[in-house]
Design a protein around this motif. Structure first.
Motif, mmCIF file in Angstrom:
data_model
loop_
_atom_site.group_PDB
_atom_site.id
_atom_site.type_symbol
_atom_site.label_atom_id
_atom_site.label_comp_id
_atom_site.label_asym_id
_atom_site.label_seq_id
_atom_site.Cartn_x
_atom_site.Cartn_y
_atom_site.Cartn_z
ATOM 1 N N ARG A 137 -10.652 9.802 0.454
ATOM 2 C CA ARG A 137 -9.193 9.788 0.529
ATOM 3 C C ARG A 137 -8.564 8.974 -0.606
ATOM 4 O O ARG A 137 -7.587 9.399 -1.221
ATOM 5 C CB ARG A 137 -8.759 9.197 1.874
ATOM 6 C CG ARG A 137 -7.240 9.149 2.064
ATOM 7 C CD ARG A 137 -6.856 8.489 3.370
ATOM 8 N NE ARG A 137 -7.059 7.031 3.333
ATOM 9 C CZ ARG A 137 -7.945 6.377 4.062
ATOM 10 N NH1 ARG A 137 -8.729 7.038 4.908
ATOM 11 N NH2 ARG A 137 -8.068 5.060 3.982
ATOM 12 N N ASP A 138 -9.133 7.801 -0.889
ATOM 13 C CA ASP A 138 -8.471 6.862 -1.792
ATOM 14 C C ASP A 138 -9.010 6.849 -3.212
ATOM 15 O O ASP A 138 -8.259 6.588 -4.156
ATOM 16 C CB ASP A 138 -8.583 5.435 -1.224
ATOM 17 C CG ASP A 138 -7.775 5.235 0.035
ATOM 18 O OD1 ASP A 138 -6.974 6.137 0.368
ATOM 19 O OD2 ASP A 138 -7.936 4.192 0.687
ATOM 20 N N ARG A 157 0.817 -1.219 0.000
ATOM 21 C CA ARG A 157 0.000 0.000 0.000
ATOM 22 C C ARG A 157 0.845 1.261 0.000
ATOM 23 O O ARG A 157 0.328 2.358 -0.228
ATOM 24 C CB ARG A 157 -0.966 -0.014 1.184
ATOM 25 C CG ARG A 157 -1.969 -1.158 1.093
ATOM 26 C CD ARG A 157 -2.876 -1.224 2.293
ATOM 27 N NE ARG A 157 -3.519 -2.541 2.382
ATOM 28 C CZ ARG A 157 -4.160 -2.988 3.442
ATOM 29 N NH1 ARG A 157 -4.259 -2.223 4.526
ATOM 30 N NH2 ARG A 157 -4.698 -4.194 3.441
ATOM 31 N N ASP A 203 -12.294 -5.011 4.109
ATOM 32 C CA ASP A 203 -13.291 -3.962 3.886
ATOM 33 C C ASP A 203 -14.690 -4.520 3.653
ATOM 34 O O ASP A 203 -14.880 -5.499 2.925
ATOM 35 C CB ASP A 203 -12.904 -3.102 2.676
ATOM 36 C CG ASP A 203 -12.065 -1.901 3.059
ATOM 37 O OD1 ASP A 203 -11.687 -1.785 4.237
ATOM 38 O OD2 ASP A 203 -11.774 -1.073 2.167
ATOM 39 N N ASP A 205 -16.785 0.354 5.104
ATOM 40 C CA ASP A 205 -15.363 0.672 5.204
ATOM 41 C C ASP A 205 -14.867 1.344 3.927
ATOM 42 O O ASP A 205 -14.058 2.290 3.982
ATOM 43 C CB ASP A 205 -14.555 -0.598 5.475
ATOM 44 C CG ASP A 205 -14.976 -1.288 6.759
ATOM 45 O OD1 ASP A 205 -15.096 -0.594 7.784
ATOM 46 O OD2 ASP A 205 -15.195 -2.512 6.736
ATOM 47 N N ALA A 246 -15.933 4.879 4.130
ATOM 48 C CA ALA A 246 -15.142 5.694 5.046
ATOM 49 C C ALA A 246 -13.847 6.189 4.405
ATOM 50 O O ALA A 246 -13.337 7.256 4.770
ATOM 51 C CB ALA A 246 -14.833 4.900 6.306
ATOM 52 N N ARG A 247 -13.294 5.438 3.466
ATOM 53 C CA ARG A 247 -12.030 5.857 2.850
ATOM 54 C C ARG A 247 -12.204 6.355 1.414
ATOM 55 O O ARG A 247 -11.224 6.610 0.727
ATOM 56 C CB ARG A 247 -11.022 4.711 2.890
ATOM 57 C CG ARG A 247 -11.358 3.489 2.054
ATOM 58 C CD ARG A 247 -10.294 2.403 2.220
ATOM 59 N NE ARG A 247 -10.555 1.191 1.470
ATOM 60 C CZ ARG A 247 -10.140 0.951 0.223
ATOM 61 N NH1 ARG A 247 -9.444 1.879 -0.436
ATOM 62 N NH2 ARG A 247 -10.414 -0.189 -0.381
ATOM 63 N N TRP A 248 -13.434 6.486 0.975
ATOM 64 C CA TRP A 248 -13.706 6.806 -0.423
ATOM 65 C C TRP A 248 -13.073 8.131 -0.838
ATOM 66 O O TRP A 248 -12.390 8.217 -1.861
ATOM 67 C CB TRP A 248 -15.208 6.834 -0.657
ATOM 68 C CG TRP A 248 -15.597 6.815 -2.109
ATOM 69 C CD1 TRP A 248 -15.874 7.886 -2.903
ATOM 70 C CD2 TRP A 248 -15.752 5.650 -2.934
ATOM 71 N NE1 TRP A 248 -16.205 7.480 -4.168
ATOM 72 C CE2 TRP A 248 -16.142 6.109 -4.219
ATOM 73 C CE3 TRP A 248 -15.619 4.280 -2.717
ATOM 74 C CZ2 TRP A 248 -16.381 5.234 -5.282
ATOM 75 C CZ3 TRP A 248 -15.855 3.407 -3.767
ATOM 76 C CH2 TRP A 248 -16.228 3.889 -5.033
#
Length: 221
Positions: free
Chosen positions: A70-71, A28, A59, A63, A66-68
């Protein structure tokens, strides 16, 4: 959102989002790392494409949500693949943390509403190949998630990869050890299982691209 109208080409930016089956041990810290699963196999079969693996093991749909931002929001995909759902089922049985089909659908819809741009969409239904007696009890729960993915693919015009049905058929054809040859724990694929997932994705991707080309030709004519 509805699926975009990009025609297939080697220069496309392909972004894959999902759980451990997509993650497949990627580094990552390295944006170019693809892991050793189906994403790396797809990249090998489409050598001119730019491929990004944004999978994270464990995930669930919430989950991913929650990171959508950002990523995924800045990933600028031409083709976005979304593959999630088995952990939404698994957590019910190993941690007593269930996700209803309705809650899964609500989270999935929120993800689709936040897809960046207008990429072509590929939705992969979650699969389970029971290898332990108790895993057969998971199938009814998973079926609700599979139905959500199929319904949203139809609603958005996304390409659908009916992975559970395809791998179930492959496991049955392989004989008594068929499920374990594809996914020893019923969920995480072997190299053979990853190859089957990659082939299923490629079939959906190429079929969708050809449909777009054919529709464009009809409109032009």
């Amino acid at each position: 959102m509805t699926s975009g109208t990009t025609s297939g080409s080697a220069a496309e930016r392909l972004v894959f989002v999902g759980d451990s089956i997509t993650d497949a041990g990627r580094d990552r810290a390295d944006a170019a790392s693809l892991g050793d699963g189906y994403v790396s196999l797809v990249a090998g079969d489409l050598p001119g494409a730019e491929v990004r693996n944004l999978g994270v093991g464990g995930d669930r749909a919430v989950d991913l949500e929650a990171r959508w931002d950002r990523d995924i929001a800045g990933s600028a995909p031409d083709v976005l693949t979304l593959y999630v759902g088995v952990n939404d089922t698994w957590r019910r049985f190993d941690r007593d943390d269930p996700t209803s089909a309705a809650d899964f659908e609500a989270a999935y819809r929120r993800l689709l509403d936040r897809v960046p741009g207008t990429p072509r969409l590929v939705l992969i239904e979650p699969f389970l190949l029971p290898v332990r007696a108790e895993q057969h009890d998971w199938l009814d729960d998973l079926a609700g998630k599979r139905d959500v993915v199929a319904r949203l693919a139809a609603e958005t015009g996304a390409a659908l990869v009916p992975l559970h049905a395809l791998l179930t058929t492959a496991a049955e054809a392989a004989g008594p050890a068929g499920a374990e040859s594809l996914a020893p724990d019923g969920v995480h694929p072997t190299p053979t299982g990853s190859r089957a997932i990659a082939d299923a994705w490629l079939a959906a991707y190429r079929s969708d691209a050809q449909t777009i080309v054919d529709n464009g030709a009809r409109l032009a004519g």
